[in-house]
Design an enzyme around this catalytic site. Sequence first.
Site, short mmCIF file in Angstrom:
data_model
loop_
_atom_site.label_atom_id
_atom_site.label_comp_id
_atom_site.label_asym_id
_atom_site.label_seq_id
_atom_site.Cartn_x
_atom_site.Cartn_y
_atom_site.Cartn_z
N GLU A 53 7.50 1.00 1.16
CA GLU A 53 7.14 -0.09 0.26
C GLU A 53 5.62 -0.30 0.27
O GLU A 53 4.97 -0.23 1.31
CB GLU A 53 7.83 -1.39 0.70
CG GLU A 53 7.55 -2.57 -0.21
CD GLU A 53 8.26 -3.85 0.21
OE1 GLU A 53 8.40 -4.75 -0.63
OE2 GLU A 53 8.69 -3.95 1.39
N LYS A 128 12.05 -5.04 -7.58
CA LYS A 128 12.60 -5.83 -6.49
C LYS A 128 13.26 -7.09 -7.03
O LYS A 128 12.63 -7.91 -7.70
CB LYS A 128 11.48 -6.19 -5.51
CG LYS A 128 11.94 -6.80 -4.19
CD LYS A 128 10.74 -6.95 -3.25
CE LYS A 128 11.13 -7.31 -1.85
NZ LYS A 128 9.95 -7.34 -0.94
N CYS A 169 13.37 -3.59 0.35
CA CYS A 169 13.15 -4.49 1.48
C CYS A 169 14.10 -5.68 1.50
O CYS A 169 15.26 -5.56 1.88
CB CYS A 169 11.68 -4.92 1.50
SG CYS A 169 11.13 -5.61 3.08
#
EC number: 3.5.1.3
Length: 291
Positions: A53, A128, A169
């Site tokens: 990331e 995301k 994440c």
Amino acid sequence: MSASKILSQKIKVALVQLSGSSPDKMANLQRAATFIERAMKEQPDTKLVVLPECFNSPYSTDQFRKYSEVINPKEPSTSVQFLSNLANKFKIILVGGTIPELDPKTDKIYNTSIIFNEDGKLIDKHRKVHLFDVDIPNGISFHESETLSPGEKSTTIDTKYGKFGVGICYDMRFPELAMLSARKGAFAMIYPSAFNTVTGPLHWHLLARSRAVDNQVYVMLCSPARNLQSSYHAYGHSIVVDPRGKIVAEAGEGEEIIYAELDPEVIESFRQAVPLTKQRRFDVYSDVNAH
């Protein structure tokens, strides 16, 4: 679903845990190239490579807009073109970590993973979905929503080997994305990630193994290396977990490449032994079934 429809053959994967995230975007990209070239020399049969990331920019809310790029395959930005060339050069599927993305129509910024096939074609991207907004007492306070906007969809990639899902994440804390990809026939979930040194020791391994066992898929978490000179200290410990919840490869804290082989027989045998996919009761929890 039979294993042949999930993963067509054994494939080797490489997770590149590098110390990118410096203020020099091109230096970060070149460092990624150096590590990918090293991976292909060490394991020439590698078919899938994952980057961390925010590998090409500082992981800081006040820097995302400065480093953002428009993702347009017809007019490739710096990072898109660079990663496309790497995927094509080494004939790999490349999950290009994440980069800050600018949507020119809305002026919104996203934390976006870009995925390339062996010909260097940008085949999909994942924005995301769940933003990292936390306040941990005596720990860390971080609010991605100060700059970033959340994505609006789940992402499942179709390749010649089968399908895999992508999250980023904080997305891994929400089991629904992995469940959706698994129900679409994914053999793996891949999460470019950057857990910190507070939540990492508590939840990193737990979440990776939980998503794997919940869905009987491989799970890959690729983290930046820990850099104590940067403003954000990543946990490291990039990891590959098999569908049984067994850790098959794990990095330490520093720069490292980890390798693993994904085996369709592991998926098939465990699903036969513990047939969760046939036993789920969506008639009971019908609200979960809505998608």
